[in-house]
Write a protein that holds these residues in place. Structure first.
Motif, mmCIF file in Angstrom:
data_model
loop_
_atom_site.group_PDB
_atom_site.id
_atom_site.type_symbol
_atom_site.label_atom_id
_atom_site.label_comp_id
_atom_site.label_asym_id
_atom_site.label_seq_id
_atom_site.Cartn_x
_atom_site.Cartn_y
_atom_site.Cartn_z
ATOM 1 N N TYR A 1 0.844 -1.195 0.000
ATOM 2 C CA TYR A 1 0.000 0.000 0.000
ATOM 3 C C TYR A 1 0.873 1.237 0.000
ATOM 4 N N ILE A 2 0.285 2.354 -0.406
ATOM 5 C CA ILE A 2 0.959 3.649 -0.336
ATOM 6 C C ILE A 2 0.394 4.380 0.876
ATOM 7 N N PRO A 3 1.208 4.653 1.892
ATOM 8 C CA PRO A 3 0.705 5.345 3.084
ATOM 9 C C PRO A 3 0.083 6.690 2.735
ATOM 10 N N GLN A 4 -0.882 7.101 3.514
ATOM 11 C CA GLN A 4 -1.678 8.285 3.193
ATOM 12 C C GLN A 4 -0.846 9.559 3.028
ATOM 13 N N ASP A 5 0.251 9.688 3.766
ATOM 14 C CA ASP A 5 1.057 10.907 3.687
ATOM 15 C C ASP A 5 2.048 10.888 2.527
ATOM 16 N N GLU A 6 2.074 9.783 1.768
ATOM 17 C CA GLU A 6 3.026 9.650 0.658
ATOM 18 C C GLU A 6 2.350 9.621 -0.708
ATOM 19 N N ILE A 7 1.037 9.833 -0.726
ATOM 20 C CA ILE A 7 0.305 9.727 -1.994
ATOM 21 C C ILE A 7 0.774 10.776 -3.002
ATOM 22 N N ASP A 8 0.881 12.014 -2.582
ATOM 23 C CA ASP A 8 1.295 13.070 -3.512
ATOM 24 C C ASP A 8 2.690 12.817 -4.079
ATOM 25 N N ALA A 9 3.554 12.193 -3.287
ATOM 26 C CA ALA A 9 4.916 11.904 -3.755
ATOM 27 C C ALA A 9 4.917 10.910 -4.908
ATOM 28 N N CYS B 1 -8.076 1.958 -4.220
ATOM 29 C CA CYS B 1 -8.682 1.196 -3.135
ATOM 30 C C CYS B 1 -8.172 1.757 -1.810
ATOM 31 N N PHE B 2 -9.072 2.120 -0.933
ATOM 32 C CA PHE B 2 -8.715 2.798 0.303
ATOM 33 C C PHE B 2 -8.529 1.785 1.435
ATOM 34 N N VAL B 3 -7.298 1.682 1.899
ATOM 35 C CA VAL B 3 -6.950 0.709 2.937
ATOM 36 C C VAL B 3 -7.457 1.209 4.285
ATOM 37 N N THR B 4 -8.099 0.300 5.024
ATOM 38 C CA THR B 4 -8.712 0.680 6.296
ATOM 39 C C THR B 4 -7.976 0.081 7.487
ATOM 40 N N THR B 5 -8.105 0.733 8.626
ATOM 41 C CA THR B 5 -7.559 0.204 9.868
ATOM 42 C C THR B 5 -8.603 -0.567 10.666
ATOM 43 N N VAL B 6 -9.807 -0.695 10.139
ATOM 44 C CA VAL B 6 -10.858 -1.443 10.831
ATOM 45 C C VAL B 6 -10.421 -2.899 10.975
ATOM 46 N N LYS B 7 -10.458 -3.409 12.175
ATOM 47 C CA LYS B 7 -9.972 -4.757 12.470
ATOM 48 C C LYS B 7 -10.706 -5.804 11.623
ATOM 49 N N GLY B 8 -9.922 -6.635 10.943
ATOM 50 C CA GLY B 8 -10.481 -7.741 10.177
ATOM 51 C C GLY B 8 -10.840 -7.422 8.749
ATOM 52 N N LEU B 9 -10.710 -6.150 8.346
ATOM 53 C CA LEU B 9 -11.032 -5.742 6.976
ATOM 54 C C LEU B 9 -9.790 -5.300 6.219
ATOM 55 N N ASP B 10 -9.934 -5.144 4.902
ATOM 56 C CA ASP B 10 -8.809 -4.702 4.071
ATOM 57 C C ASP B 10 -9.071 -3.335 3.435
ATOM 58 N N GLU C 1 -5.693 14.466 0.264
ATOM 59 C CA GLU C 1 -6.471 15.193 1.263
ATOM 60 C C GLU C 1 -7.682 14.375 1.706
ATOM 61 N N TYR C 2 -8.332 13.719 0.756
ATOM 62 C CA TYR C 2 -9.488 12.886 1.085
ATOM 63 C C TYR C 2 -9.076 11.744 2.016
ATOM 64 N N VAL C 3 -8.000 11.048 1.649
ATOM 65 C CA VAL C 3 -7.564 9.901 2.455
ATOM 66 C C VAL C 3 -7.205 10.346 3.870
ATOM 67 N N VAL D 1 -10.236 10.928 6.338
ATOM 68 C CA VAL D 1 -11.068 9.823 6.818
ATOM 69 C C VAL D 1 -10.301 9.093 7.910
ATOM 70 N N LYS D 2 -10.837 9.122 9.111
ATOM 71 C CA LYS D 2 -10.117 8.651 10.300
ATOM 72 C C LYS D 2 -9.576 7.238 10.153
ATOM 73 N N ARG D 3 -10.347 6.351 9.562
ATOM 74 C CA ARG D 3 -9.939 4.942 9.498
ATOM 75 C C ARG D 3 -9.267 4.562 8.190
ATOM 76 N N ASN D 4 -8.879 5.538 7.376
ATOM 77 C CA ASN D 4 -8.033 5.277 6.219
ATOM 78 C C ASN D 4 -6.574 5.352 6.633
ATOM 79 N N CYS D 5 -5.740 4.512 6.055
ATOM 80 C CA CYS D 5 -4.298 4.622 6.324
ATOM 81 C C CYS D 5 -3.476 4.700 5.049
ATOM 82 N N GLY D 6 -4.123 4.515 3.887
ATOM 83 C CA GLY D 6 -3.400 4.583 2.622
ATOM 84 C C GLY D 6 -4.238 4.039 1.485
ATOM 85 N N ILE D 7 -3.576 3.748 0.365
ATOM 86 C CA ILE D 7 -4.299 3.292 -0.819
ATOM 87 C C ILE D 7 -3.557 2.166 -1.537
#
Length: 276
Positions: free
Chosen positions: A194-202, A214-223, A258-260, A263-269
Motif C-alpha cells: 500500500y501507499i501510506p496516506q502521507d506519501e500519496i502526492d509523492a 482502493c482505500f486501505v482501512t484500519t478497521v480490524k479484520g477488513l482490508d 487530502e481525502y484519504v 477519513v479517520k480509518r483510512n491509512c493509505g491506498i
C-alpha cells in the motif's frame, strides 16, 4: 390460493423483467455514448465510463439476493458495483460489444468460480484484495501498488467469519462460515502493498487516469473500505466514486491525498490498473 400464488409470481416476474429491460436500455445508452471513444486506451475508457454514471443514485446492498445469482443493476450503485460495472463495461465495448458480453465479463470479475452453473455466496469475491488477486490472474487488472512505491502491508482478514450475524447468507450456516474463514487465511498469506496516506502526492505522477483506487482501512479484520476510479481535474488528482455522503456518483471535490487523510480509518491506498 393457487391463483394468488400465481399472481404474486407473475408480479415478481414482471418486476424482474422490467429491471432487466431497464438495465439493457442503460447499456444501450452507454454504448451510444462510447461509440466515438472505444479506441481510447483502457484508462481513458474507464474514466469516460465512470463519468457516464455521474448522478446515478447511491444504493447499497443490491447484490444481497437469496438464492445467489448474478445481479445486474445499472440504476443504483455502491462504490464496488460502480467499479465492477465500469470495468466490465469498458472491457466489453473493446472486446465483446453486446449486453451478454458485458454480463459475462461482470460475472467473471465478481465470482471466483464464475463458470459454475449454480453460484454460491462464498463464490463471490467479497474482500477487495481477493477481487484484485483473482482478476489479475484473469488478465483484467494489474496491482501496480508495489512498482509505484508501495510498502508491505500485513492483512489480518477475519471480519466475515467472526461477524456472521451481519450477513444473512452466513448467519446460522457453519459450513459457509468455515469456507470464508479458510479463504480469509489464504488471502492473509499473500503479499500485499500500500501507499501510506502521507506519501500519496509523492507518487502522484505514477498514478494514471482510469486506475482503480482502493482505500486501505484500519478497521480490524477488513482490508479495503472504499473504492473509486482515478481521474484528474486540471492539475488535481482525484477520483470518481459512489459517495455515501452525496448519495450519488460524483467526481470527488478534494484531492486524493487530502481525502484519504480526512477519513479517520483510512491509512493509505492501493492502485490497480486495467489491462485491456
Amino acid at each position: 390460493m393457487k391463483r394468488e400464488l400465481f399472481y404474486l409470481f407473475f408480479l415478481a416476474f414482471l418486476s424482474l423483467s422490467g429491471k432487466a429491460q431497464g438495465d439493457r436500455e442503460v447499456y444501450e445508452r452507454y454504448c451510444a455514448a462510447m461509440k466515438e471513444k472505444t479506441a481510447l486506451p483502457a484508462g481513458g475508457l474507464m474514466v469516460e465510463t465512470a463519468r457516464f454514471f455521474l448522478g446515478t443514485p447511491y444504493v447499497a446492498g443490491t447484490l444481497e439476493e437469496v438464492p445467489e445469482r448474478l445481479v445486474i443493476n445499472l440504476h443504483g450503485l455502491d462504490c464496488m458495483t460502480l467499479v465492477e460495472n465500469t470495468t466490465a463495461l469498458a472491457w466489453s465495448v473493446k472486446h465483446r460489444p453486446a449486453f451478454d458480453g458485458y454480463a459475462s465479463a461482470l460475472k467473471d470479475m465478481r465470482y471466483r468460480n464464475a463458470g459454475n452453473a449454480t453460484l454460491d455466496y462464498t463464490d463471490r469475491l467479497h474482500y477487495t484484495t481477493d477481487w484484485i488477486y483473482e482478476n489479475e490472474k484473469r488478465g483484467y487488472l494489474k496491482d501496480v501498488t508495489k512498482e509505484i512505491g508501495g510498502k508491505p502491508l500485513k492483512l489480518d482478514l477475519s471480519f466475515m467469519s467472526t461477524h456472521p450475524d451481519s450477513y444473512k447468507q452466513l448467519k446460522g450456516n457453519p459450513e459457509r462460515i468455515a469456507i470464508m474463514a479458510a479463504k480469509e487465511k489464504e488471502i492473509n498469506a499473500r503479499p500485499h502493498y500500500y501507499i501510506p496516506q502521507d506519501e500519496i502526492d509523492a507518487h502522484a505522477g505514477q498514478i494514471r487516469n482510469g486506475d482503480i483506487v482502493c482505500f486501505v482501512t484500519t478497521v480490524k479484520g477488513l482490508d479495503i473500505s472504499h473504492v473509486g476510479i482515478i481521474c484528474r481535474e486540471g492539475d488535481k488528482l482525484t477520483f470518481i466514486h459512489a459517495s455515501t455522503t452525496k448519495k450519488q456518483v460524483i467526481v470527488n471535490e478534494e484531492p486524493l491525498q487530502e481525502y484519504v487523510q480526512g477519513v479517520k480509518r483510512n491509512c493509505g491506498i492501493m492502485i490497480v490498473r486495467p489491462q485491456f
